[in-house]
Design a protein around this motif. Structure first.
Motif, PDB file in Angstrom:
ATOM      1  N   LEU A 117     -27.068 -24.874  48.980  1.00 39.15           N
ATOM      2  CA  LEU A 117     -28.206 -25.671  48.556  1.00 39.15           C
ATOM      3  C   LEU A 117     -28.012 -25.967  47.076  1.00 39.15           C
ATOM      4  N   ASP A 118     -28.070 -27.237  46.723  1.00 40.13           N
ATOM      5  CA  ASP A 118     -27.926 -27.634  45.327  1.00 40.13           C
ATOM      6  C   ASP A 118     -28.822 -28.835  45.070  1.00 40.13           C
ATOM      7  N   ILE A 119     -29.076 -29.113  43.810  1.00 37.07           N
ATOM      8  CA  ILE A 119     -29.965 -30.201  43.416  1.00 37.07           C
ATOM      9  C   ILE A 119     -29.259 -31.555  43.457  1.00 37.07           C
ATOM     10  N   SER A 120     -27.926 -31.535  43.476  1.00 37.06           N
ATOM     11  CA  SER A 120     -27.173 -32.790  43.527  1.00 37.06           C
ATOM     12  C   SER A 120     -25.985 -32.655  44.473  1.00 37.06           C
ATOM     13  N   ILE A 121     -25.423 -33.770  44.836  1.00 35.45           N
ATOM     14  CA  ILE A 121     -24.282 -33.788  45.755  1.00 35.45           C
ATOM     15  C   ILE A 121     -23.040 -33.269  45.031  1.00 35.45           C
ATOM     16  N   PRO A 122     -22.350 -32.295  45.618  1.00 42.87           N
ATOM     17  CA  PRO A 122     -21.124 -31.784  44.993  1.00 42.87           C
ATOM     18  C   PRO A 122     -20.074 -32.888  44.858  1.00 42.87           C
ATOM     19  N   SER A 123     -19.261 -32.786  43.827  1.00 44.49           N
ATOM     20  CA  SER A 123     -18.281 -33.836  43.535  1.00 44.49           C
ATOM     21  C   SER A 123     -16.976 -33.688  44.308  1.00 44.49           C
ATOM     22  N   LYS A 124     -16.837 -32.638  45.091  1.00 48.94           N
ATOM     23  CA  LYS A 124     -15.607 -32.459  45.866  1.00 48.94           C
ATOM     24  C   LYS A 124     -15.928 -31.887  47.241  1.00 48.94           C
ATOM     25  N   ASN A 125     -14.967 -31.967  48.134  1.00 51.73           N
ATOM     26  CA  ASN A 125     -15.137 -31.376  49.459  1.00 51.73           C
ATOM     27  C   ASN A 125     -15.177 -29.868  49.322  1.00 51.73           C
ATOM     28  N   LEU A 126     -16.123 -29.250  50.005  1.00 52.03           N
ATOM     29  CA  LEU A 126     -16.309 -27.810  49.875  1.00 52.03           C
ATOM     30  C   LEU A 126     -16.129 -27.121  51.215  1.00 52.03           C
ATOM     31  N   PRO A 127     -15.668 -25.868  51.186  1.00 54.75           N
ATOM     32  CA  PRO A 127     -15.452 -25.118  52.424  1.00 54.75           C
ATOM     33  C   PRO A 127     -16.734 -24.448  52.928  1.00 54.75           C
ATOM     34  N   VAL A 128     -17.785 -25.230  53.151  1.00 52.66           N
ATOM     35  CA  VAL A 128     -19.036 -24.695  53.682  1.00 52.66           C
ATOM     36  C   VAL A 128     -19.403 -25.473  54.939  1.00 52.66           C
ATOM     37  N   GLU A 129     -20.197 -24.840  55.783  1.00 54.76           N
ATOM     38  CA  GLU A 129     -20.591 -25.484  57.037  1.00 54.76           C
ATOM     39  C   GLU A 129     -21.681 -26.533  56.824  1.00 54.76           C
ATOM     40  N   HIS A 130     -22.588 -26.273  55.880  1.00 53.90           N
ATOM     41  CA  HIS A 130     -23.723 -27.170  55.659  1.00 53.90           C
ATOM     42  C   HIS A 130     -23.997 -27.297  54.172  1.00 53.90           C
ATOM     43  N   ILE A 131     -24.304 -28.510  53.735  1.00 51.33           N
ATOM     44  CA  ILE A 131     -24.723 -28.761  52.355  1.00 51.33           C
ATOM     45  C   ILE A 131     -26.117 -29.371  52.410  1.00 51.33           C
ATOM     46  N   VAL A 132     -27.045 -28.783  51.670  1.00 51.76           N
ATOM     47  CA  VAL A 132     -28.425 -29.252  51.641  1.00 51.76           C
ATOM     48  C   VAL A 132     -28.765 -29.611  50.198  1.00 51.76           C
ATOM     49  N   ILE A 133     -29.262 -30.809  49.995  1.00 55.86           N
ATOM     50  CA  ILE A 133     -29.674 -31.249  48.670  1.00 55.86           C
ATOM     51  C   ILE A 133     -31.185 -31.053  48.584  1.00 55.86           C
ATOM     52  N   ALA A 134     -31.610 -30.137  47.717  1.00 51.84           N
ATOM     53  CA  ALA A 134     -33.036 -29.832  47.598  1.00 51.84           C
ATOM     54  C   ALA A 134     -33.290 -29.024  46.329  1.00 51.84           C
ATOM     55  N   ASP A 135     -34.570 -28.834  46.037  1.00 49.94           N
ATOM     56  CA  ASP A 135     -35.026 -28.046  44.902  1.00 49.94           C
ATOM     57  C   ASP A 135     -35.092 -26.580  45.322  1.00 49.94           C
ATOM     58  N   ALA A 136     -34.538 -25.705  44.517  1.00 47.54           N
ATOM     59  CA  ALA A 136     -34.518 -24.277  44.839  1.00 47.54           C
ATOM     60  C   ALA A 136     -35.913 -23.660  44.876  1.00 47.54           C
ATOM     61  N   CYS A 137     -36.868 -24.282  44.227  1.00 50.87           N
ATOM     62  CA  CYS A 137     -38.242 -23.767  44.211  1.00 50.87           C
ATOM     63  C   CYS A 137     -39.060 -24.252  45.409  1.00 50.87           C
ATOM     64  N   HIS A 138     -38.459 -25.089  46.237  1.00 48.93           N
ATOM     65  CA  HIS A 138     -39.103 -25.600  47.457  1.00 48.93           C
ATOM     66  C   HIS A 138     -38.053 -25.617  48.557  1.00 48.93           C
ATOM     67  N   LEU A 139     -37.660 -24.455  49.032  1.00 49.16           N
ATOM     68  CA  LEU A 139     -36.585 -24.349  50.016  1.00 49.16           C
ATOM     69  C   LEU A 139     -37.006 -24.973  51.346  1.00 49.16           C
ATOM     70  N   PRO A 140     -36.201 -25.892  51.878  1.00 48.04           N
ATOM     71  CA  PRO A 140     -36.566 -26.608  53.104  1.00 48.04           C
ATOM     72  C   PRO A 140     -36.103 -25.913  54.387  1.00 48.04           C
ATOM     73  N   PHE A 141     -36.348 -24.609  54.469  1.00 47.08           N
ATOM     74  CA  PHE A 141     -35.901 -23.842  55.629  1.00 47.08           C
ATOM     75  C   PHE A 141     -37.074 -23.084  56.230  1.00 47.08           C
ATOM     76  N   ARG A 142     -36.948 -22.779  57.511  1.00 48.76           N
ATOM     77  CA  ARG A 142     -37.963 -21.966  58.192  1.00 48.76           C
ATOM     78  C   ARG A 142     -37.906 -20.532  57.679  1.00 48.76           C
ATOM     79  N   ASN A 143     -38.999 -19.830  57.867  1.00 47.70           N
ATOM     80  CA  ASN A 143     -39.016 -18.405  57.553  1.00 47.70           C
ATOM     81  C   ASN A 143     -37.984 -17.685  58.419  1.00 47.70           C
ATOM     82  N   ASN A 144     -37.428 -16.631  57.887  1.00 46.49           N
ATOM     83  CA  ASN A 144     -36.477 -15.776  58.611  1.00 46.49           C
ATOM     84  C   ASN A 144     -35.211 -16.519  59.026  1.00 46.49           C
ATOM     85  N   SER A 145     -34.704 -17.406  58.179  1.00 42.03           N
ATOM     86  CA  SER A 145     -33.537 -18.220  58.520  1.00 42.03           C
ATOM     87  C   SER A 145     -32.203 -17.624  58.091  1.00 42.03           C
ATOM     88  N   PHE A 146     -32.187 -16.769  57.067  1.00 44.18           N
ATOM     89  CA  PHE A 146     -30.924 -16.313  56.482  1.00 44.18           C
ATOM     90  C   PHE A 146     -30.847 -14.792  56.423  1.00 44.18           C
TER      91      PHE A 146
END
Length: 83
Positions: free
Chosen positions: A19-48
């Motif tokens: 999760l980051d505030i902007s789009i990363p500038s390179k391809n990353l070895p992660v399954e999912h990239i989410v663009i959002a504010d860290a103070c307003h996480l867009p995930f359900r409770n008990n997700s991680f």
């Protein structure tokens, strides 16, 4: 499956969800990239199972709000009783 959220990991994520505030500038070895504010996480409770941030919390507008949001997204599992 273990779901690890890396908040603000930028170009060097350590989880399988970034999760980051902007789009990363390179391809990353992660399954999912989410663009959002860290103070307003867009995930359900008990997700991680784990949430990490490495130095990025210094840049959050409200670190207390982030901690509250992060705790709500953590998956709580009670320890198994000892025999």
């Amino acid at each position: 499956m273990t779901w690890v959220l890396d908040v603000g990991g930028g170009s060097y994520p350590r989880g399988n969800v970034l999760l980051d505030i902007s789009i990363p500038s390179k391809n990353l070895p992660v399954e999912h990239i989410v663009i959002a504010d860290a103070c307003h996480l867009p995930f359900r409770n008990n997700s991680f199972t784990r949430i990490e941030t490495h130095g990025a919390i210094n840049y959050f507008p409200n670190d207390e709000k982030f901690v509250i949001e992060a705790f709500s997204c953590l998956l709580y599992t009670s320890p198994s009783p000892r025999d």
